[in-house]
Design a protein around this motif. Sequence first.
Motif, mmCIF file in Angstrom:
data_model
loop_
_atom_site.group_PDB
_atom_site.id
_atom_site.type_symbol
_atom_site.label_atom_id
_atom_site.label_comp_id
_atom_site.label_asym_id
_atom_site.label_seq_id
_atom_site.Cartn_x
_atom_site.Cartn_y
_atom_site.Cartn_z
ATOM 1 N N GLU A 99 0.706 -1.289 -0.081
ATOM 2 C CA GLU A 99 -0.054 0.080 0.135
ATOM 3 C C GLU A 99 0.947 1.378 0.002
ATOM 4 O OE1 GLU A 99 -2.829 0.108 3.148
ATOM 5 O OE2 GLU A 99 -3.603 -2.053 2.830
ATOM 6 N N ILE A 100 0.272 2.378 -0.756
ATOM 7 C CA ILE A 100 1.366 3.492 -0.861
ATOM 8 C C ILE A 100 0.606 4.451 0.052
ATOM 9 C CG2 ILE A 100 -0.115 4.320 -2.823
ATOM 10 C CD1 ILE A 100 2.439 5.759 -3.776
ATOM 11 N N ASN A 101 1.099 4.395 1.443
ATOM 12 C CA ASN A 101 0.517 5.374 2.339
ATOM 13 C C ASN A 101 1.578 5.844 3.328
ATOM 14 O OD1 ASN A 101 1.577 3.117 3.962
ATOM 15 N ND2 ASN A 101 -0.356 2.170 4.203
ATOM 16 N N ALA A 102 1.219 6.655 4.381
ATOM 17 C CA ALA A 102 2.088 7.404 5.260
ATOM 18 C C ALA A 102 2.862 6.492 6.106
ATOM 19 C CB ALA A 102 1.378 8.435 5.978
ATOM 20 N N THR A 103 2.261 5.176 6.493
ATOM 21 C CA THR A 103 2.591 4.323 7.185
ATOM 22 C C THR A 103 4.143 3.878 6.383
ATOM 23 O OG1 THR A 103 0.982 3.629 8.226
ATOM 24 C CG2 THR A 103 2.590 2.120 8.500
ATOM 25 N N VAL A 145 11.408 5.797 7.129
ATOM 26 C CA VAL A 145 12.378 7.069 7.957
ATOM 27 C C VAL A 145 12.910 6.595 9.249
ATOM 28 C CG1 VAL A 145 11.974 9.396 9.144
ATOM 29 C CG2 VAL A 145 11.024 8.956 6.871
ATOM 30 N N ARG A 146 11.882 5.687 10.168
ATOM 31 C CA ARG A 146 12.333 5.044 11.286
ATOM 32 C C ARG A 146 13.465 4.286 11.022
ATOM 33 N NH1 ARG A 146 8.960 6.577 15.365
ATOM 34 N NH2 ARG A 146 6.806 7.128 14.767
ATOM 35 N N ASP A 147 13.600 3.257 10.067
ATOM 36 C CA ASP A 147 14.640 2.480 9.695
ATOM 37 C C ASP A 147 15.768 3.460 9.356
ATOM 38 O OD1 ASP A 147 13.050 0.161 9.717
ATOM 39 O OD2 ASP A 147 12.723 0.074 7.785
ATOM 40 N N ALA A 148 15.803 4.491 8.548
ATOM 41 C CA ALA A 148 17.082 5.181 8.329
ATOM 42 C C ALA A 148 17.577 5.696 9.602
ATOM 43 C CB ALA A 148 16.577 6.466 7.370
ATOM 44 N N PHE A 149 16.958 6.503 10.597
ATOM 45 C CA PHE A 149 17.328 6.819 11.723
ATOM 46 C C PHE A 149 18.071 5.593 12.592
ATOM 47 C CE2 PHE A 149 15.060 10.811 10.524
ATOM 48 C CZ PHE A 149 16.019 11.646 11.175
ATOM 49 N N ALA A 150 17.413 4.359 12.608
ATOM 50 C CA ALA A 150 17.869 3.255 13.405
ATOM 51 C C ALA A 150 19.214 2.930 12.800
ATOM 52 C CB ALA A 150 17.086 2.385 13.325
ATOM 53 N N HIS A 151 19.328 3.079 11.277
ATOM 54 C CA HIS A 151 20.744 2.422 10.637
ATOM 55 C C HIS A 151 21.619 3.394 10.913
ATOM 56 C CE1 HIS A 151 23.315 1.838 7.090
ATOM 57 N NE2 HIS A 151 23.101 0.674 7.172
ATOM 58 N N SER A 184 1.253 14.455 5.209
ATOM 59 C CA SER A 184 0.239 13.954 6.405
ATOM 60 C C SER A 184 0.787 14.212 7.843
ATOM 61 C CB SER A 184 0.241 12.422 6.229
ATOM 62 O OG SER A 184 1.549 11.750 6.563
ATOM 63 N N GLU A 185 -0.374 14.062 8.832
ATOM 64 C CA GLU A 185 0.058 14.298 10.172
ATOM 65 C C GLU A 185 1.307 13.564 10.520
ATOM 66 O OE1 GLU A 185 -0.784 16.785 12.230
ATOM 67 O OE2 GLU A 185 -2.230 17.821 10.789
ATOM 68 N N GLU A 186 1.149 12.209 10.095
ATOM 69 C CA GLU A 186 2.036 11.123 10.627
ATOM 70 C C GLU A 186 3.505 11.638 10.313
ATOM 71 O OE1 GLU A 186 2.737 6.459 10.077
ATOM 72 O OE2 GLU A 186 0.685 7.400 9.514
ATOM 73 N N TYR A 187 3.626 12.161 9.138
ATOM 74 C CA TYR A 187 5.090 12.404 8.649
ATOM 75 C C TYR A 187 5.478 13.766 9.263
ATOM 76 C CZ TYR A 187 9.083 13.781 5.525
ATOM 77 O OH TYR A 187 10.258 13.965 4.884
ATOM 78 N N PHE A 188 4.713 14.799 9.605
ATOM 79 C CA PHE A 188 5.009 16.075 10.291
ATOM 80 C C PHE A 188 5.343 15.571 11.748
ATOM 81 C CE2 PHE A 188 3.439 18.996 13.339
ATOM 82 C CZ PHE A 188 4.348 20.270 13.116
ATOM 83 N N ALA A 189 4.637 14.306 12.251
ATOM 84 C CA ALA A 189 5.136 14.180 13.612
ATOM 85 C C ALA A 189 6.552 13.524 13.611
ATOM 86 C CB ALA A 189 4.131 12.794 14.217
ATOM 87 N N LEU A 190 6.959 12.868 12.456
ATOM 88 C CA LEU A 190 8.341 12.407 12.469
ATOM 89 C C LEU A 190 9.192 13.555 12.463
ATOM 90 C CD1 LEU A 190 7.904 9.711 9.680
ATOM 91 C CD2 LEU A 190 8.386 9.257 11.948
#
Length: 289
Positions: A169-173, A179-185, A206-212
């Motif tokens: 699915e092409i979504n904000a998740t 993004v979380r993988d990149a910061f963990a790496h 999206s709001e989800e991306y803004f929260a990141l």
Amino acid sequence: MWKDVSAKYRVIERFKEKYPIQKMCELFEVSRSGFYKWRKRVSQPQQRGELDQFIIECQAQVKQSYGYRRVWLWMKQNKSVECHPLTVLHHMRKLDLLAQIRRRRPYTLYKQGGHRYENLLNRQFIQEQKNYRWVTDITYIITPLRTYYLCAIMDLCGRYIVAYRLGTEINATLVSDTVRDAFAHEKGKVADGLLLHSDQGCQYTSEEYFALTQEYHFAASMSRRGCPYDNALMENFFGTFKTECLYRCKPTTGEQVQQLVDEYIHFYNYQRIDMKNGLTPFEIRSKAA
């Protein structure tokens, strides 16, 4: 009397090397222009057949990566063919040999998600400091069963792929997980003032991306409306991946798609040599401050 004009033309055609065409036209009481129009008509089937063969030959050589303008130029240079580019396009469609490349996605203005960001990157693609300027985008991978979506993040220093995710699915998740993988790496290695550039897709507004952006304290940057050149290196990576890997292997299952993505990105990061400096993205990045 000759009742069949075409029969006269055939005789003229047969003896044109022996007698002057103008004299024969006068003898048979036909016009010279009419004869040449007849020649053009009868030669068209052969010309069409040759054109098809040249298109097939060209696309076989370039692995069906040429659009009609490049095919037209190839035939002009290699086969001395003189025709209109749109004629080539017509034949390529008939042969189902249009370029197998990612076509530019039309810009869509999404109503959901109200966060828009300035173009802070401003096409400053040359970066010598790692983890200071990242770019990201999503592309699609079509299989006979379903479509998959690949989200990736590239460090402009060395053009190294920091993280990627494959989803259905092409979504904000999908974006958030990448993004979380990149910061963990890159844990503990991210520079202050990190900028992450994207297009204006709804996943990035999206709001989800803004929260990141608030959680990881990075600055969001966006391409201008309908301008893919603002994110050219990410677009180029996806195009290279599809040309060098996807279109050649043609996966049919999700497992095959994931394996191809994993293998290619590892190859791209650690083995694929940059023609400008002879180094891989990992080597370029390792030499950076």
